[in-house]
Structures are given as structure tokens and as C-alpha cells.
Scaffold this motif. Sequence first.
Motif, PDB file in Angstrom:
ATOM      1  N   VAL A 103      96.181  55.356 -18.478  1.00  0.00           N
ATOM      2  CA  VAL A 103      95.031  55.680 -17.645  1.00  0.00           C
ATOM      3  C   VAL A 103      95.507  56.713 -16.627  1.00  0.00           C
ATOM      4  O   VAL A 103      96.356  56.422 -15.784  1.00  0.00           O
ATOM      5  CB  VAL A 103      94.467  54.445 -16.917  1.00  0.00           C
ATOM      6  N   SER A 104      95.005  57.920 -16.750  1.00  0.00           N
ATOM      7  CA  SER A 104      95.426  58.993 -15.854  1.00  0.00           C
ATOM      8  C   SER A 104      94.585  58.982 -14.584  1.00  0.00           C
ATOM      9  O   SER A 104      93.359  58.902 -14.646  1.00  0.00           O
ATOM     10  CB  SER A 104      95.278  60.346 -16.551  1.00  0.00           C
ATOM     11  N   THR A 105      95.261  59.069 -13.439  1.00  0.00           N
ATOM     12  CA  THR A 105      94.535  59.172 -12.163  1.00  0.00           C
ATOM     13  C   THR A 105      94.673  60.573 -11.577  1.00  0.00           C
ATOM     14  O   THR A 105      94.331  60.788 -10.423  1.00  0.00           O
ATOM     15  CB  THR A 105      95.066  58.129 -11.159  1.00  0.00           C
ATOM     16  N   GLN A 106      95.170  61.503 -12.369  1.00  0.00           N
ATOM     17  CA  GLN A 106      95.212  62.882 -11.901  1.00  0.00           C
ATOM     18  C   GLN A 106      94.041  63.643 -12.504  1.00  0.00           C
ATOM     19  O   GLN A 106      93.189  63.063 -13.172  1.00  0.00           O
ATOM     20  CB  GLN A 106      96.544  63.533 -12.255  1.00  0.00           C
ATOM     21  N   LYS A 107      93.983  64.957 -12.255  1.00  0.00           N
ATOM     22  CA  LYS A 107      92.770  65.692 -12.617  1.00  0.00           C
ATOM     23  C   LYS A 107      92.977  66.763 -13.683  1.00  0.00           C
ATOM     24  O   LYS A 107      92.007  67.259 -14.235  1.00  0.00           O
ATOM     25  CB  LYS A 107      92.176  66.347 -11.360  1.00  0.00           C
ATOM     26  N   LEU A 108      94.220  67.151 -13.945  1.00  0.00           N
ATOM     27  CA  LEU A 108      94.448  68.211 -14.912  1.00  0.00           C
ATOM     28  C   LEU A 108      94.722  67.625 -16.292  1.00  0.00           C
ATOM     29  O   LEU A 108      95.460  66.660 -16.428  1.00  0.00           O
ATOM     30  CB  LEU A 108      95.630  69.082 -14.467  1.00  0.00           C
ATOM     31  N   HIS A 109      94.131  68.232 -17.296  1.00  0.00           N
ATOM     32  CA  HIS A 109      94.268  67.904 -18.714  1.00  0.00           C
ATOM     33  C   HIS A 109      93.538  66.620 -19.100  1.00  0.00           C
ATOM     34  O   HIS A 109      92.729  66.627 -20.013  1.00  0.00           O
ATOM     35  CB  HIS A 109      95.740  67.812 -19.126  1.00  0.00           C
ATOM     36  N   ALA A 110      93.837  65.505 -18.421  1.00  0.00           N
ATOM     37  CA  ALA A 110      93.221  64.237 -18.815  1.00  0.00           C
ATOM     38  C   ALA A 110      92.996  63.379 -17.582  1.00  0.00           C
ATOM     39  O   ALA A 110      93.790  63.404 -16.638  1.00  0.00           O
ATOM     40  CB  ALA A 110      94.105  63.504 -19.809  1.00  0.00           C
ATOM     41  N   ARG A 111      91.908  62.601 -17.595  1.00  0.00           N
ATOM     42  CA  ARG A 111      91.610  61.700 -16.486  1.00  0.00           C
ATOM     43  C   ARG A 111      90.986  60.428 -17.021  1.00  0.00           C
ATOM     44  O   ARG A 111      90.184  60.461 -17.948  1.00  0.00           O
ATOM     45  CB  ARG A 111      90.645  62.374 -15.494  1.00  0.00           C
ATOM     46  N   GLY A 112      91.364  59.295 -16.422  1.00  0.00           N
ATOM     47  CA  GLY A 112      90.867  58.014 -16.889  1.00  0.00           C
ATOM     48  C   GLY A 112      91.605  57.579 -18.152  1.00  0.00           C
ATOM     49  O   GLY A 112      92.713  58.051 -18.437  1.00  0.00           O
ATOM     50  N   PRO A 113      91.013  56.652 -18.927  1.00  0.00           N
ATOM     51  CA  PRO A 113      91.684  56.200 -20.154  1.00  0.00           C
ATOM     52  C   PRO A 113      91.933  57.377 -21.100  1.00  0.00           C
ATOM     53  O   PRO A 113      91.025  58.153 -21.389  1.00  0.00           O
ATOM     54  CB  PRO A 113      90.677  55.214 -20.760  1.00  0.00           C
ATOM     55  N   MET A 114      93.166  57.503 -21.538  1.00  0.00           N
ATOM     56  CA  MET A 114      93.553  58.621 -22.397  1.00  0.00           C
ATOM     57  C   MET A 114      93.585  58.168 -23.852  1.00  0.00           C
ATOM     58  O   MET A 114      94.457  57.411 -24.260  1.00  0.00           O
ATOM     59  CB  MET A 114      94.934  59.148 -21.984  1.00  0.00           C
TER      60      MET A 114
END
Length: 417
Positions: free
Chosen positions: A386-397
Amino acid sequence: MLEQMGKAARAASYQLAELTSAEKNQVLLTIADRLEAESADILAANEQDLADARQNGLSAALLDRLMLDAPRLKAIADDVRQVCRLADPVGQLIDGGQLDSGLRIERRRVPLGVVGVIYEARPNVTVDVASLCLKTGNAAILRGGKETWRTNGATVRVIQNALQQHGLPTAAVQAIENPDRELVNQLLKLDRYVDMLIPRGGAGLHKLCRENSTIPVITGGIGVCHIFVDETMETDAALEVIVNAKKQRPSACNSLETLLVHQAIAERFLPAFSARMAQENIPLHAAESALPLLQQGPASVVALEQGDYDDEWLSLDLNVRLVADMDEAIAHIRQHGTQHSDAILTRSIQHANRFVNQVDSAAVYVNASTRFTDGGQFGLGAEVAVSTQKLHARGPMGLEALTTYKWIAWGDDTLRA
């Protein structure tokens, strides 16, 4: 050692990129079947890991993360089968068209190449990452926590046997079984072979990777999650959502850690809340504003200590604070949250819209439990993180987050003017 692993993973990724969706799905189905057929080896290894973990005094929350049994292993195998049913993003045409120059240009989804994942006491991550990487044509280098080295090793051996069965290199999925932490530092510098690194663990691991990696890092998975109960929300419905968000699986990163309650409803809400928390055996850590009212009820309650707002409990413990209005609730979330999952319970569409617009988290909920932030629940299949950053992917990956794209230009002996 890692240099050889990286070189082998890169070579394997070239072979995986050639596979059709049907071929990849056959490999995944074999992995799922073998996980169940060879479960005895995995469970025996896990029992050894658990015995060591108990001897070393690991918390109940960490033991729960570490533990595998037959139902959990079957669920993991079923998750692999679910990945088979998902659409393969590799080869997807994103956009394109004819240019004035005569070139026909297109943007096409392709695998990243080699993905490195560093994680702690979560043996299910081994299979989740491997299945998602294989579905998207990526090789994977996995470094699980020292608490799970036997479990991870046994699991990866099952996966490698399935790869061999289909004539594919075992280096497509590799595990670093040596618990020496120096190998993590070496992995962080393996940018010649590894295209993306995903740390799944505590704040210390994320900080280590951000500060030392020469590979692009996807951060996330630390969930200091909040629910704000506003003045329009009825008590009974709110309590059901709160209990689910806290109790459904307390050790998960999307479980509720801090409850914010509008002070206008404190006198009617907190007594019922205290009674329900006592019934559910949920200990409370109350801010000064909420402490007197909560101490009148049957729940176990102590004064909140400095730092409680900023860490995951990963247990049934729950912070409680009264706020004057939505502004104060949003300010609290901005200061103490980790941009993972936050929710508002309200009967006002205006309040809901304002909360959604002002809370800058990967997943924002209106009248729902934070426990839904999960690849499976979002329809993505098993998630890699689960990404909490904003570049490339965010949320469940899910699958798409494990791809990039390339530009392809088709000409007819075309020259630039």
C-alpha cells in the motif's frame, strides 16, 4: 552473493517478458496447487519460526502476522488463483495515434523488470509479491524478516519448483534467506539489476531505504489511521464501523488507531462508546478532553501519553480525542496521520465532500471502515504493497503498479525533417 542474484534475476526477467498471459496463468495455477500439496513443509518451517519468535518475546500482534495455518495457506493459494482471473496489463495499449511526420506512435504497458521487496513478519507477502510479479512479467528478489526466514525459504522453494515445472528459471523468484542485515544494505545499492524497491515494515525500515537506496523506492504500509465522528452521526451505526475498523484485524496497517469525536455529541456518544468498547475488550487511551467522560463508563481507559498519536498500536488499543469541529479533526490527521487510510462518519454530504477534499490520504472513506484498504477488497487481487506516496502508485498496488510503459514508433523509412 547479491550480485549473482541480481544478474540472474535480470536474465530471468527477459524470459518472463516473452510469456503470454495464458502461459503466466498456467504457472500461477501450478504455484497455487503446489502450495496446498506441499503445505506440510511450509507449515513445519513456520512452526519453527513461531517457536523462535515466542522464545524471543515477540508481541501478540507480530506473532499473528507471522503465523500460518492450513486455512491461511489455502487462502493464500486462492489469492494466487484470483490473480489468474485478473486482466493482464502487460501489452495494453495506453494511447497513440498518427503523427504529422508520418510516424504511428503508441504507448504500451511493459514489465518493470526486477522488483525488490523488503518485508518483516508477513509470510503471505512472499506469495503475494511473487504472484503479482510473475503475472506482470517481473522477476522478484525477496528479503523477509529474520523472524520468517524458514517460512519464506520453504515457500520460495515451492514457487521455484513450479517455475522449473514450466521450464522457467528459478531466479524469477529468489529469497535472501541469510538474516544478516548487511545484505539489506547491499540490496539497496543493487540499482544495476533492480528497477524498483518496496519496503514493507516499520518507520525505521522505510527511513533506511529512503536514505540509503540507489534504487527508486515505493514507501507505504505504515498506517496511523483515523475515524472522525461528526455531530450529525447517530451513535449505533458509528459504533459498528468503529468496532470493525479496530477489531476485524488489529495488526493490519489499515486498522483504526485514533478516534476523533465532535465535542457536540460527546455526552450522548461517549457513554455508549465506553460500554461497547468494554464489551469488545478494547482498551482506550484518552486525551484530556475525553478522559473524564470515558472514566465514568465501564471501558478500560488510561490517559493518553505523548507519542501515542504517532505510532501504530497494532493491537486492540485505541486512542480517543474530542475535537471542536472538522477543522480540528483535519488538522489532527494532517499532523499525526501517515496518509494511509482515514474516514469520516457523517450524515452530511457537505461534511463528507469537505473531508474528502481536505484529507490527503491514499484512501479516504465516507461511512465505511478503514479495513477495506486492500488490493483484494479494491478488486485489484493480492497487493504488493500500500503506497502512501504520490508518484507512480498510490494506495493498494496491484498489477498495473508493477508495470511501466514504453513508446513505440512505427515508420515507413520515415526521416525527421
